[in-house]
Design a protein around this motif. Structure first.
Motif, short mmCIF file in Angstrom:
data_model
loop_
_atom_site.label_atom_id
_atom_site.label_comp_id
_atom_site.label_asym_id
_atom_site.label_seq_id
_atom_site.Cartn_x
_atom_site.Cartn_y
_atom_site.Cartn_z
N VAL A 111 29.30 30.58 49.48
CA VAL A 111 29.64 31.66 50.41
C VAL A 111 29.96 32.90 49.61
O VAL A 111 30.38 32.81 48.45
N PRO A 112 29.76 34.12 50.17
CA PRO A 112 30.12 35.34 49.44
C PRO A 112 31.64 35.45 49.31
O PRO A 112 32.39 35.03 50.18
N LEU A 113 32.07 36.10 48.21
CA LEU A 113 33.50 36.21 47.92
C LEU A 113 34.00 37.65 48.08
O LEU A 113 35.15 37.93 47.71
N ASP A 114 33.17 38.57 48.59
CA ASP A 114 33.60 39.96 48.73
C ASP A 114 34.79 40.06 49.67
O ASP A 114 34.78 39.52 50.79
N ASN A 115 35.82 40.78 49.17
CA ASN A 115 37.02 41.09 49.96
C ASN A 115 37.83 39.85 50.37
O ASN A 115 38.60 39.89 51.33
N VAL A 116 37.61 38.71 49.68
CA VAL A 116 38.42 37.52 49.96
C VAL A 116 39.79 37.71 49.31
O VAL A 116 39.90 38.10 48.14
N GLU A 150 35.09 40.06 40.42
CA GLU A 150 34.18 39.30 41.27
C GLU A 150 34.22 39.77 42.72
O GLU A 150 33.54 39.19 43.58
N GLY A 151 35.08 40.77 43.04
CA GLY A 151 35.12 41.34 44.38
C GLY A 151 36.23 40.80 45.25
O GLY A 151 36.24 41.07 46.46
N LEU A 152 37.18 40.05 44.72
CA LEU A 152 38.25 39.47 45.52
C LEU A 152 39.49 40.37 45.46
O LEU A 152 39.67 41.14 44.52
N ARG A 153 40.34 40.26 46.47
CA ARG A 153 41.63 40.92 46.47
C ARG A 153 42.69 39.88 46.03
O ARG A 153 42.71 38.77 46.56
N VAL A 154 43.55 40.29 45.12
CA VAL A 154 44.46 39.31 44.49
C VAL A 154 45.90 39.76 44.68
O VAL A 154 46.24 40.92 44.44
N THR A 155 46.74 38.80 45.09
CA THR A 155 48.19 38.95 45.06
C THR A 155 48.72 37.90 44.09
O THR A 155 48.63 36.70 44.35
N ALA A 156 49.28 38.35 42.97
CA ALA A 156 49.69 37.43 41.90
C ALA A 156 51.21 37.37 41.80
O ALA A 156 51.87 38.40 41.81
N VAL A 157 51.76 36.16 41.76
CA VAL A 157 53.21 35.93 41.61
C VAL A 157 53.42 34.89 40.51
O VAL A 157 52.57 34.04 40.27
N PRO A 158 54.59 34.92 39.81
CA PRO A 158 54.82 34.00 38.68
C PRO A 158 55.44 32.66 39.06
O PRO A 158 55.57 31.80 38.20
N SER A 159 55.87 32.44 40.32
CA SER A 159 56.56 31.19 40.66
C SER A 159 56.19 30.76 42.07
O SER A 159 55.76 31.55 42.92
N ALA A 160 56.39 29.45 42.30
CA ALA A 160 56.12 28.90 43.63
C ALA A 160 57.12 29.42 44.65
O ALA A 160 56.78 29.59 45.83
#
Length: 872
Positions: free
Chosen positions: A737-742, A764-774
């Protein structure tokens, strides 16, 4: 048997009749010579004291019976079977009844009879307690023997597990060793310490799941032997307690018997004093009766006539007694003794003869018992598995068993009478070392200082050829020693193999622990390199430098994977492997493993064929063969690795110019624990692991070797077409499947890797929210964040780990696609028991395209789930 001489009874009767006739004539003349006769009578009556001898004889018989009780008490305590105990108990009961019966014949007014009654009550009570304790000890001994049989079966299971290449947790073997030691020790303190050790080892084994490799019956048997009602250590403790109490009762019985003998001796002394007093009294009476001798002359005539009749009747009974004695001399013990009820000397003679006959029967039985005991001791002596040597007080050999000859014969030592311990030790091969039991370091056996070795009770000898002899000595009461010699070579080899296996396991744990962090570093490096590739593509020199860094990082990732596979830390997954390319990547590792003294060459001709096998296992097998070949060339040589494809098979040859393998050993080289190396230099597992991997992969192993010419090992596998592998790779590269704007919610505690992975996904076209802990990821989700997919590392530092986070997220947001990543395989995680195979998993490090394809497949699977449910 020599028969007693026969005498004419008639001749004796005639002489007695003549004597009584003379006595009749003497009675007539007694009136004349009466006063002279009385004078002579005074001298003769001095022997009146002898009349007390029958009482002394009875007392001596009682003393003999008490001595027999003291002698048989140890045999009663040493009875090993219920039959022997019952027999000895019957003998003791007979002796006590006889003593009681004879004690009744003693004068009731004296002090001996009450004292004898009190002593006999004490002896009877002690012997009853001794019989009871002996029965209890036999019961404990029987239960202990049954538990030892179970313990031997468990030891066989543990050793069999080791020989199958599946070494278990060492705590199980230590439990077994402690129980074996407890079954043989004679010290209560040692039993207490072993009980504590076994309980601690059992708890440790349960915590480490050491029993998972065994069935439930095995675990129940171990727990029953260690802590059950009839566990070995408590049975052994009870047995020692019963033996101590039995020894005390034996000593008490002997003491009471000695006191009985003392009472009888005092009674004999009293009888002698009484006899002396009576003799004085008789002499005084005779002097007073000299005046009445004329009257006694008439009485003598009457006595003579009556005595003649009495003698005739007495002689008849003497003939009967003589007949019984003659029959006894001929071996007939069934005849009854006559005249035993008479209350005169003849009755005493008959009773004494009956006592002699009973003693003869007892001695015959005692001889038979001694013969049986001797035969039993000889059987035990011959059936001992250990070598036995008995030395006298001058340390000279006086007794040994056949096992000693078998053990020392190959060493050129022949046991002989009079050989000293020093001579035996001096005859051992040169280079023998020794150490005191419990010492790890051995010292050379100096022929001039042998006396320093013989002072120890427990010594271990280590021969130059690797044989290990265990010597245990115990002192005897007479000053001699008993030595047991055991060949411990096989046991020491097994212990060395276990230690080697433990070292490999530690190596694997260390490798697996480092792999996670190292794969994070490699992921950061490879990810940033992929991001920088477009920027340096236009600069030739910079791009070349970039390629070198990228190639080094890729090689490092491959090296990490090979180390994990070598340490059994890599999950076993079959893949398409280009053999020539794999060998080229391993070239540096192969040359390093072979060593600088070995010249390594390669002849790779298997392209374009490939293999469908586990790459890590194949690399491990190749390294094992290289290490074996290098070990066969300690002085240097040539090692050649060749590949070829023919007849639908791919073959890998590893050849060396080493010393080769003897023909009679070539069939054993693939057996577990078989090795041609010296003790301690190899585990004997390398080729068996290679053989098992090749067979499981559908291949075969060939071996060609000649002494002095070298060895060639050939691995054969079914070939796989390279075109099919390329097709699979093309299909794998196409994202489902395409990954644009995922929108991706990324959770990783490593700042550098998280930043790198964020950049890779954004490219690769994805939007990312990154956090360091669960915890932060859960907070975002609870506040309404709605990512399309969530990607989390499993090892997240000191907070909540990724597995627990995944379970919580799946329970609360089951529609959210979730993927996990780690530098370790799932089965090696600290909390691997929480792993669910349904979780999607990707192994670090990875290429951007690989990660994008994996995320696309994860989203595609999540989209198909509702359709599948509705169709169902």
């Amino acid at each position: 048997m020599r028969l007693l001489p026969r005498f004419s009874v008639d001749r004796v009767r005639t002489r007695l009749l003549a004597a009584f006739t003379i006595l009749l004539l003497a009675g007539v003349a007694l009136a004349v010579v009466g006063w002279l006769g009385m004078r002579s009578m005074q001298r003769e009556l001095a022997g009146y004291e002898e009349e007390v001898l029958p009482g002394i004889a009875r007392a001596l018989e009682l003393a003999e019976r008490t001595a027999q009780i003291a002698a048989i008490a140890p045999h009663l305590a040493d009875s090993r079977t219920p039959e022997t105990l019952e027999t000895n108990a019957a003998v003791v009961a007979g002796l006590l009844d006889d003593i009681k019966r004879r004690s009744l014949t003693l004068p009731p007014s004296g002090e001996l009879q009450p004292a004898m009654s009190r002593r006999l009550e004490g002896v009877d009570r002690d012997l009853s307690n001794l019989i009871m304790l002996t029965k209890l000890r036999q019961s404990i001994d029987s239960r202990l023997e049954r538990q030892i049989i179970v313990l031997s079966h468990i030891g066989t299971r543990i050793h069999a597990s080791g020989r199958q290449g599946k070494p278990g947790d060492p705590a199980v073997a230590e439990i077994w060793s402690s129980l074996v030691l407890g079954a043989t020790t004679d010290k209560a303190a040692t039993l207490g310490r072993l009980q504590a050790d076994v309980e601690a080892l059992l708890i440790a084994a349960r915590q480490r799941h050491a029993f998972d490799a065994f069935d439930e019956e095995f675990v129940r048997e171990v727990e029953a032997l260690a802590t059950g009602p009839d566990n070995i250590l408590s049975l052994r403790r009870d047995l020692l307690d019963y033996e101590s109490r039995t020894n005390y009762l034996v000593a008490l019985t002997r003491s009471n018997a000695d006191r009985l003998s003392d009472e009888v001796a005092q009674h004999v002394a009293q009888l002698r004093n009484t006899a002396a007093l009576r003799n004085d009294s008789v002499q005084r009476a005779i002097r007073r009766g000299e005046t009445g001798m004329l009257v006694l002359a008439i009485v003598c005539v009457v006595i003579g006539l009556g005595a003649t009749r009495y003698v005739r009747r007495l002689i008849a009974q003497v003939e009967n007694i003589t007949h019984v004695m003659s029959r006894l001399a001929q071996g007939d013990v069934a005849q009854e003794t006559p005249a035993t009820t008479r209350r005169d000397e003849l009755g005493e003679l008959a009773r004494s003869f009956e006592v002699f006959r009973d003693n003869l029967l007892a001695k015959q039985k005692l001889l038979a018992d001694l013969k049986n005991q001797r035969e039993l001791l000889e059987a035990v002596h011959e059936s001992l598995t250990d070598a036995l040597a008995v030395f006298d007080h001058e340390h000279r050999l006086i007794l040994w068993n056949p096992q000693l000859v078998k053990l020392l014969g190959p060493l050129g030592i022949t046991p002989r009478d009079g050989m000293t311990r020093k001579e035996m030790l001096q005859s051992l091969p040169r280079g023998t070392a020794w150490c005191h039991a419990g010492d790890a370091e051995a010292q050379p056996l100096d022929p001039e200082r042998i006396d320093g070795v013989t002072v120890f009770e427990h010594v271990e000898l280590r021969l130059p050829e690797g044989q290990v002899l265990d010597l245990r000595s115990r002192a005897m009461p007479d000053g001699g020693t008993v030595t047991l010699m055991t060949d411990m070579t096989a046991r020491r080899n097994i212990e060395a193999q276990l230690q080697h296996s433990q070292k490999l396991d530690v190596l694997g744990q260390l490798t697996g622990g480092v792999a996670h962090d190292f794969n994070n570093y490699l992921g950061t490096i490879l990810g940033n390199l992929s991001l920088l590739e477009e920027r340096v593509a236009g600069e030739v020199q910079t791009h070349a430098q970039w390629k070198r860094v990228q190639r080094a990082a890729t090689s490092a990732a491959a090296l990490t994977r090979r180390l994990l596979a070598f340490a059994r830390r890599q999950p076993l997954q079959a893949e398409h492997v280009p053999v020539d390319e794999m060998v080229e990547e391993m070239q540096d590792l192969i040359e390093y493993s072979a060593g600088p003294q070995v010249a390594v060459s390669f002849d790779l001709r298997s392209e374009p064929a490939q293999l469908h096998v586990d790459r890590g296992q194949l690399e491990n097998a190749l390294l094992n063969l290289v290490l074996n070949s290098a070990a066969a060339m300690p002085d240097g040589g040539e090692l050649r690795v060749a590949t070829r494809a023919a007849g639908g098979m791919v073959e890998i040859d590893v050849s060396d110019t080493g010393r080769g393998i003897p023909e009679h050993q070539q069939r054993q080289v693939f057996d577990p624990f078989f090795t041609t190396k010296k003790a301690g230099e190899g585990s004997g597992l390398g080729l068996s692991i290679v053989y098992g991997f090749v067979k499981q992969s559908g291949g075969d192993v060939g071996l060609q070797s000649r002494l002095g010419k070298g060895t060639t090992v050939t691995l054969r596998f079914p070939a796989q077409a390279s075109a099919a592998a390329a097709t699979d790779a093309r299909h794998a590269a196409a994202p489902p499947v395409p990954l644009d704007n995922v929108h991706v919610l990324l959770v990783d505690d490593d700042d550098a890797f998280r930043a790198t992975l964020t950049d890779m996904l954004v490219r690769e076209g994805l939007r990312v929210t990154a956090v360091p802990s669960a915890e932060q990821a859960l907070t975002l989700l609870e506040r309404g964040a709605s990512p399309d997919v969530m990607l989390s590392d499993i090892c997240l530092g000191s907070g909540m780990d990724g597995l627990r986070f995944a379970h919580l997220a799946r329970d609360r947001w089951p529609e959210l696609p979730l993927g996990l990543m780690s530098g370790l395989s799932p089965e090696l995680l600290p909390n691997a028991e929480q792993w669910d195979p349904a979780f999607a998993f990707v192994h670090k490090p990875f290429e951007p395209a690989q990660l994008a394809h994996w995320l696309a497949r994860l989203l595609a699977d999540a989209n198909e789930r509702p359709e599948t449910s509705s169709a169902t």
